[in-house]
Enzyme design. Structure first.
Site, PDB file in Angstrom:
ATOM      1  CB  SER A   1     -14.094  -5.251  45.110  1.00 55.69           C
ATOM      2  OG  SER A   1     -14.986  -4.302  44.635  1.00 55.69           O
TER       3      SER A   1
ATOM      4  CG  ASP B   1     -15.033  -2.373  47.390  1.00 54.92           C
ATOM      5  OD1 ASP B   1     -13.907  -3.481  47.650  1.00 54.92           O
ATOM      6  OD2 ASP B   1     -15.670  -2.341  46.028  1.00 54.92           O
TER       7      ASP B   1
END
Length: 303
Positions: free
Chosen positions: A34, A148
């Site tokens: 991320s 993510d």
């Protein structure tokens, strides 16, 4: 060094890296997911200082300018503009060509598997790793649908490439925020309402509008409940809090399975996910937290 997920809090990774380098530590490999994947990529490409200066220039107007709204039903933002801005700092390159070994992590939305990037185009891997569900468009890659990396592994300790005799350093930016049952109910209501106000203020406008539409539909009785602890959260912040809880528990599990030698941890509510206009403060906090963690490590190592 392992760099965790956490939105704008990931800017703390810049300060943490600087603290390590000031102490004479050499970072031999990095893993991230991320927001951690962005900072990891910039660092391994030798462009951390340039990235830092760019993030320090970010204000609310620039955030809006980089928000390329999506017309699809699975996301709010395409994510192409932010990648283009990063490519202005680091031209497209391959992960395996970087001078420092890099591992980035994404999540396969269909198979629920981790997807590990140690080679291939850098920004393809970063784009997949930062794809916050519902916010960024998922990435189609080799027959997979990637989102993510923090969903499955917010602190990718096991994935880091190690060498004999190194020490494992981690920066957790989604640490437990410290609310306990010992707080008085009135305090919890106040804290919950404050967290909701701060979080909603930092949310992109489409999310704020959705929350306002839901709130406006509440009856008078339901509005009265907002004075209670139960009423101190709304649909959006409740979903956000549930995500926070999952990330915190996944991080704790990762730390138990692969304990780092040095751990700097930032409580999850120190800053909000979209506080990119607070870059300088967040970077400084990352530097402070890592410096304190190194003090503890170095003191214990000399005993």
């Amino acid at each position: 060094m392992v760099l965790g997920s956490g939105g704008a809090r990931g800017l703390a990774h810049i300060g943490a890296i600087e603290a390590l380098q000031e102490r004479g530590y050499r970072i031999s490999s990095v893993s991230g997911c991320s927001m951690g994947s962005i900072i990891a990529g910039m660092f391994c490409a030798g462009k951390l200082e340039e990235a830092k200066q760019w993030f320090l220039s970010v204000d609310k107007q620039l955030i809006l300018k980089l928000t390329d709204f999506s017309i699809t039903g699975n996301s709010l933002v395409k994510g192409s503009k932010i990648i283009k801005a990063l490519q202005d700092i680091v031209p497209e390159c391959r992960i395996e060509s970087l001078p420092i070994p890099l591992t980035l992590v994404a999540s396969d939305l269909m198979t629920t598997d981790e997807v590990i990037f140690r080679n291939g185009p850098l920004f393809e891997a970063i784009r997949a790793s930062i794809s916050i569900p519902l916010f960024f468009q998922p990435v189609q890659w080799q027959g997979r649908l990637l989102v993510d990396g923090g969903i499955l592994n917010p602190l990718p300790l096991r994935q880091i490439q190690r060498t004999e005799g190194d020490i494992l350093v981690a920066m957790d930016i989604s640490g437990k925020d410290g609310l306990t049952i010992q707080h008085q109910s009135s305090d919890l209501v106040r804290i919950a309402q404050s967290l909701q106000q701060n979080r909603m203020a930092s949310m992109p406008k489409p999310i704020r509008r959705l929350s306002e539409n839901v709130t406006n539909r509440l009856t008078a009785i339901e509005r009265a409940k907002r004075l209670s602890l139960q009423g101190a959260v709304n649909y959006i912040t409740m979903l956000d809090r549930m995500s926070d809880m999952q990330i915190q528990q996944s991080t704790l599990l990762a730390l138990q399975l692969t304990p780092p030698d040095v751990l700097a941890s930032m409580p999850q509510y120190t800053f909000n996910t979209f506080d990119f206009d607070k870059a300088e403060t967040i970077i400084n906090e990352g530097h402070r937290l890592m410096s304190e963690a190194l003090d503890t490590y170095e003191t214990s190592s000399t005993l």
